[in-house]
Scaffold this active site. Structure first.
Site, PDB file in Angstrom:
ATOM      1  N   THR A  25      47.913  41.141  56.481  1.00  0.00           N
ATOM      2  CA  THR A  25      48.260  40.050  55.566  1.00  0.00           C
ATOM      3  C   THR A  25      48.265  40.580  54.131  1.00  0.00           C
ATOM      4  O   THR A  25      47.396  41.371  53.767  1.00  0.00           O
ATOM      5  CB  THR A  25      47.219  38.925  55.703  1.00  0.00           C
ATOM      6  N   GLY A  26      49.226  40.120  53.334  1.00  0.00           N
ATOM      7  CA  GLY A  26      49.217  40.474  51.912  1.00  0.00           C
ATOM      8  C   GLY A  26      50.546  41.019  51.443  1.00  0.00           C
ATOM      9  O   GLY A  26      51.501  41.167  52.209  1.00  0.00           O
ATOM     10  N   ASP A  80      47.441  47.227  57.782  1.00  0.00           N
ATOM     11  CA  ASP A  80      46.970  46.156  56.899  1.00  0.00           C
ATOM     12  C   ASP A  80      46.720  46.711  55.496  1.00  0.00           C
ATOM     13  O   ASP A  80      46.585  47.930  55.314  1.00  0.00           O
ATOM     14  CB  ASP A  80      45.683  45.532  57.471  1.00  0.00           C
ATOM     15  N   GLY A  81      46.644  45.825  54.531  1.00  0.00           N
ATOM     16  CA  GLY A  81      46.342  46.197  53.152  1.00  0.00           C
ATOM     17  C   GLY A  81      44.839  46.213  52.910  1.00  0.00           C
ATOM     18  O   GLY A  81      44.041  46.027  53.834  1.00  0.00           O
ATOM     19  N   GLY A  94      40.055  40.905  52.281  1.00  0.00           N
ATOM     20  CA  GLY A  94      39.847  39.459  52.303  1.00  0.00           C
ATOM     21  C   GLY A  94      40.271  38.749  51.039  1.00  0.00           C
ATOM     22  O   GLY A  94      40.071  37.545  50.908  1.00  0.00           O
ATOM     23  N   GLY A  96      43.061  37.866  50.331  1.00  0.00           N
ATOM     24  CA  GLY A  96      43.988  36.810  50.774  1.00  0.00           C
ATOM     25  C   GLY A  96      43.340  35.830  51.738  1.00  0.00           C
ATOM     26  O   GLY A  96      44.018  34.942  52.266  1.00  0.00           O
ATOM     27  N   GLU A 102      41.633  39.589  60.416  1.00  0.00           N
ATOM     28  CA  GLU A 102      41.976  40.991  60.128  1.00  0.00           C
ATOM     29  C   GLU A 102      40.982  41.944  60.778  1.00  0.00           C
ATOM     30  O   GLU A 102      41.365  42.983  61.329  1.00  0.00           O
ATOM     31  CB  GLU A 102      42.009  41.218  58.616  1.00  0.00           C
TER      32      GLU A 102
HETATM   33  O1  LIG Z   1      42.652  41.578  52.886  1.00  0.00           O
HETATM   34  C1  LIG Z   1      43.721  41.085  52.615  1.00  0.00           C
HETATM   35  C2  LIG Z   1      44.053  39.669  52.901  1.00  0.00           C
HETATM   36  O2  LIG Z   1      42.960  38.982  53.403  1.00  0.00           O
HETATM   37  C3  LIG Z   1      44.781  41.917  52.000  1.00  0.00           C
HETATM   38  O3  LIG Z   1      45.052  42.970  52.854  1.00  0.00           O
HETATM   39  C4  LIG Z   1      44.294  42.426  50.686  1.00  0.00           C
HETATM   40  O4  LIG Z   1      43.942  41.313  49.885  1.00  0.00           O
HETATM   41  C5  LIG Z   1      45.349  43.261  49.974  1.00  0.00           C
HETATM   42  O5  LIG Z   1      46.413  42.451  49.602  1.00  0.00           O
HETATM   43  P1  LIG Z   1      47.653  42.981  48.788  1.00  0.00           P
HETATM   44  O6  LIG Z   1      48.370  43.951  49.674  1.00  0.00           O
HETATM   45  O7  LIG Z   1      48.444  41.730  48.508  1.00  0.00           O
HETATM   46  O8  LIG Z   1      47.160  43.623  47.514  1.00  0.00           O
END
Ligand SMILES: O=C(CO)[C@H](O)[C@H](O)COP(=O)(O)O
Length: 223
Positions: A25-26, A80-81, A94, A96, A102
């Site tokens: 997510t993100g 994932d990010g 987290g 997001g 996740e």
């Molecule tokens: O943990 C997350 C969501 O819960 C995202 O992976 C994290 O916040 C990174 O987001 P972004 O890629 O928008 O910087």
């Protein structure tokens, strides 16, 4: 941000035909998912397991078929990010609000790959407030217990009320000083009644895709 696009798209190289893929997510993994959608139009065949309702919607728009844990035994790779990455590849996640799903989906994967723009790479975790998912009941008490571990905390809000995760829980954002021992902190937090999960991902990431000072793509592997 171009860095997010570069590292997000690079991650598709870890995905092979026929794989079951955990979809993070993100705004960074967004580019991974968009690229996967494009590759599927060119013949790639994969199934996805989304880490949030937001990602589920994006995957649907991209034509990526989704499965649940009822239909699979394992995930081949999760992408994932992260909000922060330290030199041992421990993570804060987290931002997001999706940390619980996740973490379940990262743990279920044979391989967990993180996509992180260079701003996420830190010497010590903790400048980014650590997201902690808690049940709504007794949140004031859970919050006090987290503060006793040395954090300044805020219950995350949205639309004039508490933010609710996809699981119907609240998120407490906990600002600790430099987190020197993330493994112990993760354990202590998860022992507090009311805490469902916290955003420390220790010894989970197999590799992190980022950019170096010369803006070249680097893949850091966990030693
Ligand atoms: O943990 C997350 C969501 O819960 C995202 O992976 C994290 O916040 C990174 O987001 P972004 O890629 O928008 O910087």
């Amino acid at each position: 941000m171009i860095e997010k696009k570069i590292v997000g798209e690079k991650a598709v190289e870890f995905i092979k035909d026929g794989m079951t893929v955990g979809l993070g997510t993100g705004s960074t993994v967004y580019y991974t998912i968009m690229k996967l959608g494009q590759l599927m139009k060119e013949g790639l065949s994969i199934k996805g397991v989304p880490t949030s309702i937001q990602t589920e919607q994006l995957a649907n728009e991209c034509g990526i078929p989704l499965v649940t844990f009822k239909e699979i035994n394992h995930i081949d790779v999760t992408i994932d990010g992260a909000d922060e990455v330290d030199p041992q590849l421990s993570l804060i996640k987290g931002g997001g609000g999706a940390l619980l799903r996740e973490k379940i989906i990262a743990r279920a994967a044979k391989s967990f790959i993180v996509v992180a723009d260079p701003a996420k790479m830190v010497d010590y975790l903790g400048a980014f407030p650590l997201p902690i998912e808690v049940v709504p009941f007794g949140v004031e008490m859970t919050n006090k217990q987290i503060r006793l571990l040395g954090a300044e905390t805020k219950i995350r809000s949205a639309n004039n009320g508490p933010y609710k995760s996809d699981n119907g829980n609240y998120i407490i954002d906990a600002k600790f000083p430099n987190i020197l021992d993330p493994v112990t902190l993760e354990q202590k937090l998860n022992m507090i009644p009311g805490v469902v999960e916290n955003g420390l991902f220790n010894q989970m990431a197999d590799a992190v895709i980022t950019l170096n000072a010369d803006k070249q793509i680097v893949v850091k592997n966990r030693s």
